[in-house]
Motif scaffolding. Structure first.
Motif, PDB file in Angstrom:
ATOM      1  N   VAL A 132       0.643  -1.161  -0.212  1.00  0.00           N
ATOM      2  CA  VAL A 132       0.016  -0.439  -0.134  1.00  0.00           C
ATOM      3  C   VAL A 132       0.531   1.280   0.193  1.00  0.00           C
ATOM      4  O   VAL A 132       0.772   2.322  -0.691  1.00  0.00           O
ATOM      5  CB  VAL A 132      -0.936   0.039   1.023  1.00  0.00           C
ATOM      6  N   ARG A 133       1.809   0.700   0.729  1.00  0.00           N
ATOM      7  CA  ARG A 133       2.711   2.304   0.707  1.00  0.00           C
ATOM      8  C   ARG A 133       3.404   2.604   0.006  1.00  0.00           C
ATOM      9  O   ARG A 133       3.688   3.188  -0.630  1.00  0.00           O
ATOM     10  CB  ARG A 133       3.510   2.442   1.827  1.00  0.00           C
ATOM     11  N   ASP A 134       3.467   1.238  -1.074  1.00  0.00           N
ATOM     12  CA  ASP A 134       4.648   0.884  -2.441  1.00  0.00           C
ATOM     13  C   ASP A 134       3.623   2.076  -3.274  1.00  0.00           C
ATOM     14  O   ASP A 134       3.937   2.358  -4.617  1.00  0.00           O
ATOM     15  CB  ASP A 134       5.721  -0.252  -2.662  1.00  0.00           C
ATOM     16  N   VAL A 135       2.668   1.345  -3.758  1.00  0.00           N
ATOM     17  CA  VAL A 135       1.859   2.272  -4.520  1.00  0.00           C
ATOM     18  C   VAL A 135       1.252   4.065  -4.312  1.00  0.00           C
ATOM     19  O   VAL A 135       1.625   4.517  -5.193  1.00  0.00           O
ATOM     20  CB  VAL A 135       0.378   1.296  -4.288  1.00  0.00           C
ATOM     21  N   SER A 136       1.895   4.652  -2.898  1.00  0.00           N
ATOM     22  CA  SER A 136       1.461   5.576  -2.908  1.00  0.00           C
ATOM     23  C   SER A 136       2.839   6.559  -3.281  1.00  0.00           C
ATOM     24  O   SER A 136       2.442   7.359  -4.051  1.00  0.00           O
ATOM     25  CB  SER A 136       1.180   5.680  -1.252  1.00  0.00           C
ATOM     26  N   PHE A 137       3.480   5.614  -2.238  1.00  0.00           N
ATOM     27  CA  PHE A 137       5.073   6.619  -2.814  1.00  0.00           C
ATOM     28  C   PHE A 137       4.925   6.546  -4.815  1.00  0.00           C
ATOM     29  O   PHE A 137       5.565   7.627  -5.165  1.00  0.00           O
ATOM     30  CB  PHE A 137       5.765   5.579  -2.188  1.00  0.00           C
ATOM     31  N   GLN A 138       5.014   5.560  -4.955  1.00  0.00           N
ATOM     32  CA  GLN A 138       4.885   5.059  -7.072  1.00  0.00           C
ATOM     33  C   GLN A 138       4.198   6.386  -7.451  1.00  0.00           C
ATOM     34  O   GLN A 138       4.511   7.259  -8.965  1.00  0.00           O
ATOM     35  CB  GLN A 138       5.263   3.665  -7.617  1.00  0.00           C
ATOM     36  N   THR A 139       2.890   6.456  -7.214  1.00  0.00           N
ATOM     37  CA  THR A 139       1.757   7.184  -7.618  1.00  0.00           C
ATOM     38  C   THR A 139       2.062   8.411  -8.035  1.00  0.00           C
ATOM     39  O   THR A 139       1.677   9.682  -8.275  1.00  0.00           O
ATOM     40  CB  THR A 139       0.579   6.698  -7.342  1.00  0.00           C
ATOM     41  N   CYS A 140       2.762   8.700  -6.789  1.00  0.00           N
ATOM     42  CA  CYS A 140       3.521  10.088  -5.859  1.00  0.00           C
ATOM     43  C   CYS A 140       4.361  10.644  -7.027  1.00  0.00           C
ATOM     44  O   CYS A 140       4.858  12.171  -7.340  1.00  0.00           O
ATOM     45  CB  CYS A 140       3.696  10.762  -4.605  1.00  0.00           C
ATOM     46  N   ARG A 141       5.242  10.128  -7.660  1.00  0.00           N
ATOM     47  CA  ARG A 141       7.060  10.046  -8.571  1.00  0.00           C
ATOM     48  C   ARG A 141       6.388   9.772  -9.884  1.00  0.00           C
ATOM     49  O   ARG A 141       7.639   9.422 -10.723  1.00  0.00           O
ATOM     50  CB  ARG A 141       7.551   9.162  -8.063  1.00  0.00           C
TER      51      ARG A 141
END
Length: 412
Positions: free
Chosen positions: A138-147
């Protein structure tokens, strides 16, 4: 435990609380097996609390914990336990489903593409029934979509994983590979070197360090420390933007008004990450760079002492250095920086980093720094001891410096 907890709670019960609950989380992280056995003896004393109290204990099934429960039950205590690894598959799926839905809600709301129910179910199933993997992803997806990544590309990435992780260690390896691997050539040498310096520092610290302090100890610029840690933010808890703005301010003129304004430290989200890094390597030859088994807590001894000596040379603490040193008025006019001294010094003074047999085995560099400390900065060190604490001499094993010790003692 008796006087500070049990007796006190008997008195507080007169305040008519509805249902007091004490939560002990992560007992398995409270030291080695011998220490944990001693701790469990204290935990069992909580049975003496008034019946109105409930005590919830959460930890991994370490042998010291399990054996303590067995002995307590044999003595007649009723201790209901639930092994989370045996939770019904349907219940576990439901829990992870909730974690994914709620954790990705903002990403879904901000995306033009919406995952179908079947796609969300597939994402949940790929977490292998482990909530810890779900939280990482969940954190991985959140960070990647912000980048720059899209929600759709992230779902497709997890759907199409080759050799999909089956346990938490392989999930950690997946995160590290994705962050640092460059094709089949592995990790670039300069990246690998900085990764090992930064992560080894985080591993060895006995409490979370700020980005600024990690930078000072590792000799790597703050922006480079962040550049190393940012790609693995799904497993490393980095400071907020506000904290980062203040991270380069080593010692402001006045202390913050409350401890809530202290700089946040960098830490792993889960203790299992540290165990993974320091454990036996898994994966292939290129993956060995991620495992740090050759750097224990003592390797921080030299950079910590150097940091302290440099701070003294830069007059960070503001102590008078020109006689008469006993002038009371000169001391009373010092900036009130006591708030910062414990954070700066509890590392340099901590016994974990001052074992001679370990430190001086590293070579002459640390011995030279220690000589500098003895001859130039010990006065500052002793003045910075906590109020009421008397200086008790050097740790056992530093007898080779007894001549310097006599000389220094005569200064007082």
């Amino acid at each position: 435990m008796g006087s500070l907890v049990v007796d006190l709670m008997h008195k507080l019960l007169s305040l008519r609380w509805e249902r007091p609950v004490i939560i002990l989380d992560g007992l398995d992280e409270c030291g080695a097996q011998e220490e944990l056995r001693s701790l469990m003896k204290l935990v069992l004393i909580l049975d003496e609390l008034p019946p109105a109290f409930a005590v919830l204990v959460s930890c991994r099934p370490e042998s010291s914990v399990v054996s303590a429960w067995v002995r307590a039950r044999a003595q007649g205590l009723v201790i209901p336990c639930e092994d989370m690894d045996t939770v019904a598959e349907e219940e576990n799926f439901h829990t992870i489903h909730r974690m994914v839905e709620e954790g990705l809600q903002d990403c879904i709301d901000n995306s033009s593409w919406k995952p179908s129910k079947e796609e969300v179910d597939a994402f949940v199933s790929a977490c292998r029934g482990l909530p810890i993997i779900a939280s990482i992803r969940v954190r991985d997806v959140s960070f990647q979509t912000c980048r720059g990544a899209t929600l759709r590309s992230e779902f497709e990435y997890f759907r199409d994983l080759i050799d999909a992780p089956e346990d938490i260690n392989k999930e950690y390896l997946r995160v590290l590979r994705r962050a640092y691997m460059v094709g089949s050539s592995g990790v670039r040498k300069h990246t690998a070197k900085k990764y090992r310096q930064v992560v080894a520092t985080i591993n060895a610290a006995f409490e979370p360090l700020s980005v600024f302090f990690i930078s000072q100890l590792s000799g790597i610029a703050e922006e480079e420390v962040l550049a190393i840690l940012d790609p693995i933010r799904s497993i490393v808890d980095l400071p907020s933007k506000l904290d980062l703005e203040h991270s380069s301010e080593s010692l402001p003129e006045s202390p913050p008004e409350s401890s809530s304004e202290e700089v946040q430290g960098v830490k792993f989200y889960h203790a299992t990450m540290k165990e993974f890094i320091m454990g036996d390597p898994i994966g292939d030859e290129n993956d060995k760079v991620f495992f740090i088994t050759d750097a224990n807590q003592y390797f921080l001894g030299l950079p910590l002492l150097r940091f302290f000596n440099n701070s003294c040379e830069q007059d960070v603490f503001g102590f008078p250095t020109v006689p008469p040193l006993g002038d009371e008025e000169r001391w009373s006019n010092l900036p009130k920086r006591e708030h910062y001294h414990p954070y700066l010094l509890r590392y340099a003074r901590h016994d974990q980093y001052a074992q001679p047999s370990q430190l001086f085995a590293q070579g002459s560099n640390l011995q030279n720094e220690f000589n500098t400390f003895l001859t130039q900065n010990l006065v500052t060190f002793m003045h910075l001891a906590p109020i009421g604490e008397q200086y008790k001499g050097f740790p056992d094993g530093f007898d080779e410096f007894k001549v310097n010790k006599i000389v220094v003692s005569r200064l007082f």
